[in-house]
Design an enzyme around this catalytic site. Structure first.
Site, PDB file in Angstrom:
ATOM      1  N   TYR A 147      75.140  18.155  36.741  1.00  0.00           N
ATOM      2  CA  TYR A 147      74.038  18.656  35.823  1.00  0.00           C
ATOM      3  C   TYR A 147      74.284  19.704  34.519  1.00  0.00           C
ATOM      4  CZ  TYR A 147      70.303  21.439  33.677  1.00  0.00           C
ATOM      5  OH  TYR A 147      68.419  21.153  32.799  1.00  0.00           O
ATOM      6  N   ARG A 227      69.064  36.730  35.360  1.00  0.00           N
ATOM      7  CA  ARG A 227      69.182  35.080  33.589  1.00  0.00           C
ATOM      8  C   ARG A 227      68.350  36.363  33.414  1.00  0.00           C
ATOM      9  NH1 ARG A 227      72.545  33.998  36.798  1.00  0.00           N
ATOM     10  NH2 ARG A 227      72.550  32.626  38.221  1.00  0.00           N
TER      11      ARG A 227
HETATM   12  N1  UDP Z   1      66.713  32.831  43.639  1.00  0.00           N
HETATM   13  C1  UDP Z   1      66.839  33.842  44.456  1.00  0.00           C
HETATM   14  N2  UDP Z   1      65.713  32.509  45.633  1.00  0.00           N
HETATM   15  C2  UDP Z   1      65.352  31.185  45.395  1.00  0.00           C
HETATM   16  C3  UDP Z   1      65.546  31.050  44.091  1.00  0.00           C
HETATM   17  C4  UDP Z   1      66.222  31.345  43.733  1.00  0.00           C
HETATM   18  O1  UDP Z   1      67.232  34.395  44.983  1.00  0.00           O
HETATM   19  O2  UDP Z   1      64.588  31.128  46.396  1.00  0.00           O
HETATM   20  C5  UDP Z   1      67.888  33.647  42.264  1.00  0.00           C
HETATM   21  C6  UDP Z   1      69.246  32.755  42.319  1.00  0.00           C
HETATM   22  O3  UDP Z   1      69.846  32.581  42.895  1.00  0.00           O
HETATM   23  C7  UDP Z   1      69.197  32.780  40.525  1.00  0.00           C
HETATM   24  C8  UDP Z   1      67.842  33.381  40.072  1.00  0.00           C
HETATM   25  O4  UDP Z   1      67.709  33.701  41.587  1.00  0.00           O
HETATM   26  O5  UDP Z   1      70.475  33.952  40.693  1.00  0.00           O
HETATM   27  C9  UDP Z   1      67.147  32.730  39.283  1.00  0.00           C
HETATM   28  O6  UDP Z   1      67.259  31.307  40.004  1.00  0.00           O
HETATM   29  P1  UDP Z   1      66.615  29.688  39.683  1.00  0.00           P
HETATM   30  O7  UDP Z   1      67.439  28.800  40.285  1.00  0.00           O
HETATM   31  O8  UDP Z   1      65.505  30.461  39.278  1.00  0.00           O
HETATM   32  O9  UDP Z   1      66.891  29.790  37.746  1.00  0.00           O
HETATM   33  P2  UDP Z   1      68.728  29.614  37.671  1.00  0.00           P
HETATM   34  O10 UDP Z   1      69.452  30.589  37.188  1.00  0.00           O
HETATM   35  O11 UDP Z   1      69.459  28.575  39.073  1.00  0.00           O
HETATM   36  O12 UDP Z   1      68.985  27.920  36.495  1.00  0.00           O
END
Ligand code: UDP
Length: 343
Positions: A147, A227
């Site tokens: 990606y 994040r």
């Molecule tokens: N995350 C989590 N549980 C979930 C979805 C996401 O713990 O069901 C965590 C994920 O590992 C990351 C953060 O939340 O650390 C943000 O994830 P997201 O997929 O929203 O965005 P990314 O940063 O991957 O683009």
């Protein structure tokens, strides 16, 4: 900061998706004529209702040629991409084809029909594991998955197309897009949902039983990943400003878009508990492959060059807008989502 651009005809690719649909509403409100091109693979026709919808795929070069040949377009905004990090490692062919190769189709159609302005949706995933925080635009690009690599490829292609063919472009690298239309008309609706805030709110609304927290042994104060969440309305503001910027003839470039504040998964859950008043049960899980411990933007360049100022930098505001949207989905109050059960 700049003179507002005159009303234009703008093609929004991916205008039925989460961020694209908010942009369509914004552009229409600003008086632009908006044509949406979307294959509805992940978007929703209803979400594109503020523009004129053309159902079609960037893989269809003949359609692109007809679309751009029928009426003159002043600019293109390109949101149409696959965006799931995990899926991209399992299906790299789909990601490179859809995100990189099909973007070439779009650029070539623009070239053939003398459309010279492009605002492109890029991502913080172009950086990979950061070597310093906050991440500015000088940070090296070492994407960790197909990606991120597909988006970096397009950024490189844009620079070459500018050099050779005079394309003017802005690449906007979103950190974590969040929130929903403050007026309640639009929001995030992926099937299946993988993003943190919508999943947390599905738990709060009762559509899901618990949040799985992917890793609590990171090198962060509470052990969960940090994040930089940025409101979808603020991302749309940045696109509008980037279009003004390009219209003023200034040099093409990429900008990092975040609020410059980092929140851990646990902090997001605590904020969602405050906003919703619900308990939100958690289950600790192993780390998700490819998740950097911290991603926080340095958006000084966007502030300086574009005059960008996030209107909704507060995490609870983002969550409360997303919560209103989640309640509409739960209550079957949306044309596309009557009683849709979460998984
Ligand atoms: N995350 C989590 N549980 C979930 C979805 C996401 O713990 O069901 C965590 C994920 O590992 C990351 C953060 O939340 O650390 C943000 O994830 P997201 O997929 O929203 O965005 P990314 O940063 O991957 O683009």
């Amino acid at each position: 900061m700049f003179l507002r651009v005159e009303a234009m005809r703008i093609l929004v690719v991916g205008g039925a998706g989460y961020i694209g649909s908010h942009m369509v509403k914004r552009l229409a409100r600003d008086g632009h004529e908006v044509v949406v091109l979307d294959n509805l693979s992940t978007g929703h026709r209803e979400a594109a209702r503020f523009g004129e919808m053309v159902e079609g795929d960037l893989g269809d070069s003949a359609l692109l040629d007809r679309l751009l040949g029928q009426r003159p377009f002043a600019a293109v905004m390109h949101f149409g991409a696959y965006s799931q990090v995990g899926e991209s490692s399992q299906e790299p062919a789909a990601y490179y084809r859809n995100n990189a190769a099909y973007t070439l189709n779009l650029l070539d159609a623009m070239r053939a029909h003398a459309v010279h302005l492009l605002v492109f949706s890029s991502t913080a995933a172009v950086f990979g594991e950061p070597t310093y925080i906050p991440i500015d635009e000088s940070h090296p690009l070492h994407p960790l998955n197909p990606y991120g690599r597909s988006k970096r490829m397009v950024e490189e292609i844009l620079a070459d197309y500018e050099q050779a063919y005079g394309l003017h472009w802005a690449a906007l690298r979103y950190f974590n897009a969040a929130g929903a239309d403050p007026e309640g008309d639009l929001g995030e609706q992926h099937e299946p949902e993988t993003h943190l805030i919508p999943i947390v709110l599905q738990v709060a609304s009762g559509r899901r039983s618990e949040l799985q927290v992917f890793g609590d042994d990171y090198d962060t104060p509470d052990g969960t990943c940090i994040r930089d969440y940025v409101h979808v309305t603020d991302l749309c503001d940045a696109h509008a400003l980037a279009l003004d910027y390009l219209c003023s003839g200034r040099p093409s470039r990429a900008w990092n878009l975040g609020t410059e504040a980092g929140f851990s998964v646990r902090e997001v859950v605590d904020a969602a508990r405050r906003v919703t008043g619900r308990e939100i049960p958690l289950r600790m899980m192993p780390r998700r492959p490819g998740d950097p411990a911290r991603l926080v933007a340095d958006s000084a360049a966007a502030r300086r060059d574009l005059g960008w100022r996030p209107q909704f930098p507060d995490l609870e505001t983002m969550i409360s807008h997303a919560w209103r949207w989640e309640c509409r989905i739960r209550d079957g109050d949306l044309p596309l989502a009557k009683g849709v059960p979460a998984r």
